[in-house]
Design a protein around this motif. Structure first.
Motif, PDB file in Angstrom:
ATOM      1  N   SER A   1       0.664  -1.288  -0.027  1.00 37.18           N
ATOM      2  CA  SER A   1       0.200  -0.079   0.065  1.00 37.18           C
ATOM      3  C   SER A   1       0.972   1.255   0.168  1.00 37.18           C
ATOM      4  O   SER A   1       0.258   2.316  -0.304  1.00 37.18           O
ATOM      5  N   GLY A   2       2.242   1.116   0.285  1.00 32.32           N
ATOM      6  CA  GLY A   2       2.866   2.271   0.431  1.00 32.32           C
ATOM      7  C   GLY A   2       3.361   2.612   1.796  1.00 32.32           C
ATOM      8  O   GLY A   2       4.293   3.297   2.275  1.00 32.32           O
ATOM      9  N   ASN A   3       2.608   2.363   2.765  1.00 30.17           N
ATOM     10  CA  ASN A   3       2.673   2.559   4.132  1.00 30.17           C
ATOM     11  C   ASN A   3       3.890   1.844   4.850  1.00 30.17           C
ATOM     12  O   ASN A   3       4.422   0.850   4.159  1.00 30.17           O
ATOM     13  N   VAL A   4       4.663   2.591   5.623  1.00 28.73           N
ATOM     14  CA  VAL A   4       5.767   1.816   6.347  1.00 28.73           C
ATOM     15  C   VAL A   4       5.760   1.561   7.878  1.00 28.73           C
ATOM     16  O   VAL A   4       5.136   2.230   8.428  1.00 28.73           O
TER      17      VAL A   4
ATOM     18  N   HIS B   1       1.766  -6.058  15.189  1.00 29.87           N
ATOM     19  CA  HIS B   1       0.519  -6.694  14.215  1.00 29.87           C
ATOM     20  C   HIS B   1      -0.025  -5.603  13.341  1.00 29.87           C
ATOM     21  O   HIS B   1      -0.585  -6.003  12.225  1.00 29.87           O
ATOM     22  N   HIS B   2       0.056  -4.308  13.717  1.00 28.70           N
ATOM     23  CA  HIS B   2      -0.696  -3.441  12.837  1.00 28.70           C
ATOM     24  C   HIS B   2      -0.070  -3.051  11.727  1.00 28.70           C
ATOM     25  O   HIS B   2      -0.535  -2.533  10.964  1.00 28.70           O
ATOM     26  N   VAL B   3       1.527  -3.282  11.501  1.00 33.31           N
ATOM     27  CA  VAL B   3       2.120  -3.181  10.523  1.00 33.31           C
ATOM     28  C   VAL B   3       2.059  -4.450   9.501  1.00 33.31           C
ATOM     29  O   VAL B   3       1.705  -4.075   8.378  1.00 33.31           O
ATOM     30  N   LEU B   4       2.059  -5.613  10.029  1.00 37.53           N
ATOM     31  CA  LEU B   4       1.920  -6.985   9.181  1.00 37.53           C
ATOM     32  C   LEU B   4       0.596  -7.825  10.146  1.00 37.53           C
ATOM     33  O   LEU B   4       1.143  -8.647  10.592  1.00 37.53           O
ATOM     34  N   PRO B   5      -0.520  -7.586   9.796  1.00 36.06           N
ATOM     35  CA  PRO B   5      -1.540  -8.271  10.471  1.00 36.06           C
ATOM     36  C   PRO B   5      -1.822  -9.528   9.941  1.00 36.06           C
ATOM     37  O   PRO B   5      -2.319 -10.413  10.797  1.00 36.06           O
TER      38      PRO B   5
ATOM     39  N   GLY C   1       9.054   8.337   9.931  1.00 35.18           N
ATOM     40  CA  GLY C   1       8.391   8.597   8.832  1.00 35.18           C
ATOM     41  C   GLY C   1       8.723   7.860   7.668  1.00 35.18           C
ATOM     42  O   GLY C   1       8.670   8.382   6.661  1.00 35.18           O
ATOM     43  N   GLY C   2       9.253   6.497   7.779  1.00 35.35           N
ATOM     44  CA  GLY C   2       9.890   5.944   6.796  1.00 35.35           C
ATOM     45  C   GLY C   2      11.202   6.384   6.167  1.00 35.35           C
ATOM     46  O   GLY C   2      11.488   6.029   5.073  1.00 35.35           O
ATOM     47  N   GLY C   3      11.708   7.204   6.810  1.00 35.40           N
ATOM     48  CA  GLY C   3      12.805   8.090   6.460  1.00 35.40           C
ATOM     49  C   GLY C   3      14.246   7.034   6.661  1.00 35.40           C
ATOM     50  O   GLY C   3      14.035   5.977   7.132  1.00 35.40           O
TER      51      GLY C   3
ATOM     52  N   GLY D   1       5.548   5.371  11.468  1.00 32.97           N
ATOM     53  CA  GLY D   1       6.724   4.713  10.714  1.00 32.97           C
ATOM     54  C   GLY D   1       7.727   4.196  11.628  1.00 32.97           C
ATOM     55  O   GLY D   1       8.402   3.050  11.196  1.00 32.97           O
ATOM     56  N   SER D   2       7.654   4.710  13.002  1.00 32.49           N
ATOM     57  CA  SER D   2       8.732   3.989  13.791  1.00 32.49           C
ATOM     58  C   SER D   2       8.116   2.844  14.305  1.00 32.49           C
ATOM     59  O   SER D   2       8.707   2.040  15.368  1.00 32.49           O
ATOM     60  N   SER D   3       6.725   2.651  14.224  1.00 31.16           N
ATOM     61  CA  SER D   3       5.990   1.091  14.678  1.00 31.16           C
ATOM     62  C   SER D   3       6.794  -0.053  14.415  1.00 31.16           C
ATOM     63  O   SER D   3       7.183  -0.239  13.235  1.00 31.16           O
ATOM     64  N   GLY D   4       7.099  -0.991  15.259  1.00 32.14           N
ATOM     65  CA  GLY D   4       7.921  -2.060  15.163  1.00 32.14           C
ATOM     66  C   GLY D   4       9.491  -1.874  15.360  1.00 32.14           C
ATOM     67  O   GLY D   4       9.994  -2.995  15.551  1.00 32.14           O
ATOM     68  N   SER D   5       9.855  -0.808  16.032  1.00 29.84           N
ATOM     69  CA  SER D   5      11.219  -0.597  16.327  1.00 29.84           C
ATOM     70  C   SER D   5      11.537  -1.273  17.573  1.00 29.84           C
ATOM     71  O   SER D   5      10.786  -1.232  18.721  1.00 29.84           O
ATOM     72  N   PRO D   6      12.949  -1.857  17.981  1.00 27.63           N
ATOM     73  CA  PRO D   6      13.181  -2.198  19.105  1.00 27.63           C
ATOM     74  C   PRO D   6      13.520  -1.011  20.063  1.00 27.63           C
ATOM     75  O   PRO D   6      14.139  -0.116  19.739  1.00 27.63           O
TER      76      PRO D   6
END
Length: 335
Positions: A143-146, A161-165, A245-247, A275-280
């Motif tokens: 979808s282009g989301n990151v 999960h909300h990144v890769l459900p 921000g996907g940057g 865009g930071s969701s899923g970071s350690p």
């Protein structure tokens, strides 16, 4: 509205991570109706945005136009929303500054640890952080989301999960490693890696984590972050390696105090962006203690429901460890 230098500085801190590349900056400049030939852009995103906003502030309505354009592309960015509503986020302030004329007892003065715990770390701290950063990647969806993610053992990628459900979304996504810049500001050659949910996929909506296999040899190339039960408490300091921000990959380790720990959640003041969701989320020894997943006005799970605090939040890594172990015991793959 008029923007003073303090407001422009706050906006710069919001926009620079969202639009770190010169091409993106020039596009916004043109779309806002500004003359890009009159703005001196720099390799540093912070410097470029300082120039852009100072230039725009001298032209009626142009700062507002930039905010509007950014909000169209990042509609859920709370900091942008607050800026667009003329409510720029307030910085966390330290103690008042006073004129110090020197100590009266200078002869007996000794250096001190300021605060409850020492902030001193060995110089190897930076090298270890950079080593950990190798395993952090950007996730780009069809979808282009990151989002952000990181490698752990068995060539397994961890994110939210909300990144890769589900396996379907994972099959159409890629992990992008080495999306960063060198000391000289030159882009590192990034590598896209396929996700393999048919080999292994597991997730928890309740605890907002997902795990998926990636192509073989990922651990050999980018390493892995070990998952161990966390020891973290309020008052500790936590760092986050992320793709805001996907940057480009960035680290956040200022104003990084843990504010709350309980019910498999960790809340902290460490900065993140969409865009930071899923970071350690790391402790001061670079152990992963949480999986970042949310931010904004949050309630403490065991606290007064009437009270909300402007914080970021992660899933205690123990929840991920337990769920991942159950999934592997069940031999789950592609489900």
């Amino acid at each position: 509205m008029g923007y003073d230098q303090s407001s422009l500085t706050k906006l710069r801190k919001i926009l620079a991570p969202l639009y770190p590349r010169e091409a993106e900056q020039r596009r916004l400049i043109r779309d806002a109706g500004l003359d890009e030939t009159l703005i001196a852009l720099d390799r540093s995103a912070a410097n470029s945005w300082s120039e852009i906003l100072n230039h725009a502030s001298r032209r009626p309505g142009k700062v507002e136009a930039i905010i509007k354009l950014a909000l169209e592309e990042h509609p859920e960015n709370e900091l942008l929303l607050r800026a667009g509503e003329d409510r720029p986020p307030e910085p966390l302030l330290g103690d008042a500054i006073f004129a110090w004329a020197g100590p009266r007892n200078a002869g007996a003065l000794h250096e001190k640890i300021i605060g409850e715990a020492s902030a001193l770390v060995p110089t190897s701290y930076l090298a270890l952080g950079l080593k950990c950063a190798r395993a952090v990647a950007k996730v780009r969806l069809a979808s282009g989301n990151v989002g952000s993610a990181f490698l752990t053992g068995e060539n397994t990628l961890i994110t939210n999960h909300h990144v890769l459900p589900d396996p379907s979304s994972a099959a159409r996504a890629v992990a992008v490693f080495d999306f960063e810049q060198t000391l000289e500001g030159v882009d590192v050659k990034a590598t896209e890696v396929r996700l393999l949910p048919d080999r292994f996929f597991a997730a928890s909506e309740e605890d907002d984590w997902a795990a998926v296999s990636v192509e073989e040899h990922a651990n050999d190339r980018w390493g892995k972050l070990a998952l161990r039960p966390a020891s973290v408490k309020a008052g500790d300091r936590v760092n986050i390696i992320q793709h805001p921000g996907g940057g480009y990959k960035q680290m956040s380790f200022f104003a990084n105090t843990v504010a709350f720990v309980g019910q498999r959640r960790v809340q902290y003041l460490t900065d993140t962006l969409p865009g930071s969701s899923g970071s350690p989320v790391f402790d001061r020894s670079w152990n992963v203690v949480a999986l970042h997943h949310a931010g904004g006005w949050l309630r403490e799970p065991s606290g007064d429901p009437k009270h909300a605090y402007l914080r970021n939040e992660g899933i205690l890594i123990d929840a991920v460890i337990d769920g991942l172990a159950r999934a592997r015991r069940a031999g789950r793959g592609g489900a």
